[in-house]
Structure formats: structure tokens, C-alpha cells
Design a protein around this motif. Sequence first.
Motif, short mmCIF file in Angstrom:
data_model
loop_
_atom_site.label_atom_id
_atom_site.label_comp_id
_atom_site.label_asym_id
_atom_site.label_seq_id
_atom_site.Cartn_x
_atom_site.Cartn_y
_atom_site.Cartn_z
N GLU A 1 1.12 -14.17 -5.03
CA GLU A 1 1.09 -15.13 -6.13
C GLU A 1 2.40 -15.15 -6.92
O GLU A 1 2.79 -16.19 -7.43
CB GLU A 1 -0.10 -14.85 -7.05
CG GLU A 1 -1.44 -14.97 -6.36
CD GLU A 1 -1.67 -16.32 -5.69
OE1 GLU A 1 -1.08 -17.33 -6.13
OE2 GLU A 1 -2.43 -16.37 -4.72
N TYR B 1 -0.64 -25.46 -11.24
CA TYR B 1 -1.44 -24.63 -12.13
C TYR B 1 -2.16 -25.52 -13.14
O TYR B 1 -1.58 -26.48 -13.64
CB TYR B 1 -0.54 -23.64 -12.86
CG TYR B 1 0.25 -22.79 -11.89
CD1 TYR B 1 -0.31 -21.65 -11.34
CD2 TYR B 1 1.53 -23.17 -11.48
CE1 TYR B 1 0.39 -20.89 -10.41
CE2 TYR B 1 2.23 -22.42 -10.55
CZ TYR B 1 1.65 -21.28 -10.02
OH TYR B 1 2.34 -20.53 -9.10
N ALA C 1 4.62 -18.48 -7.48
CA ALA C 1 5.01 -18.89 -8.83
C ALA C 1 6.52 -18.94 -9.01
O ALA C 1 7.05 -19.83 -9.67
CB ALA C 1 4.40 -17.95 -9.86
N ALA D 1 0.45 -22.89 -17.35
CA ALA D 1 -0.95 -22.66 -17.01
C ALA D 1 -1.77 -22.17 -18.20
O ALA D 1 -1.27 -21.41 -19.03
CB ALA D 1 -1.05 -21.64 -15.88
N THR E 1 -5.03 -21.84 -9.99
CA THR E 1 -3.95 -22.41 -9.19
C THR E 1 -4.55 -23.17 -8.01
O THR E 1 -5.70 -22.95 -7.63
CB THR E 1 -2.98 -21.32 -8.71
OG1 THR E 1 -1.88 -21.94 -8.02
CG2 THR E 1 -3.64 -20.33 -7.78
N PHE F 1 4.41 -22.52 -13.60
CA PHE F 1 3.52 -21.39 -13.85
C PHE F 1 3.33 -21.15 -15.35
O PHE F 1 2.23 -20.89 -15.82
CB PHE F 1 4.12 -20.15 -13.17
CG PHE F 1 3.48 -18.86 -13.56
CD1 PHE F 1 2.31 -18.46 -12.95
CD2 PHE F 1 4.04 -18.04 -14.53
CE1 PHE F 1 1.70 -17.27 -13.31
CE2 PHE F 1 3.45 -16.85 -14.89
CZ PHE F 1 2.28 -16.47 -14.27
#
Length: 98
Positions: free
Chosen positions: A76, A17, A80, A31, A6, A28
Motif C-alpha cells: 500500500e 482514495y 500511495a 483520503a 482505496t 493519498f
Amino acid sequence: MSKIVTANLLLTGEVVYLTPARRWSPHFENAVRFSSREDEEQLLAIAAEAVRKNAVVDVTTISLAETGASPVRLRERIRALGPTVHPQFARRGVPAAA
């Protein structure tokens, strides 16, 4: 345990991401997930090049929960999924992080 890379876009500060296509996505779920040290080194080298080109800042890897559906750390999860202040402000209609 799997991880993702990230960062923040330099111009806007938006959380992004690294994707399997080696591009940056604000989503997210796009990713690229990895678990090996080799993959981590390769993806961080790609991210370092993006930093050198002034595209992103604050590159880091984050660990994912066993299901891979969300980051392990609360910080996190908030990055996200969106703010914790009210569900109406959550990203993409996802319920606010707890």
C-alpha cells in the motif's frame, strides 16, 4: 489505528482514495481517515455504490501507521507513493517507498 478506503478507477486503473467529500482522489493525503467499525461500514457502502456504477474496482480498506502519514503494508505504501525502482518516478515528488 486509523484506516482509509482505496480502490482503482475502472477505466484507467489509477489508484484512488475516498475523500471526506465522498469523492475519489488520486492523492493519498486527501483520503478520509476513520477508526470506528461504523464509519468503515458507511464508507464501504459508499464505495460499493461506486463499484455498482462502474466507477471503481478493487475496493478495500488499508491500515495506516500510527502517525497516519503512510500505510502500514509495503504494498500500500508503493501504491500511495509510487514505484520503488527509481526516485524520479515517484508520485508527486515524494521519495520512493523503501
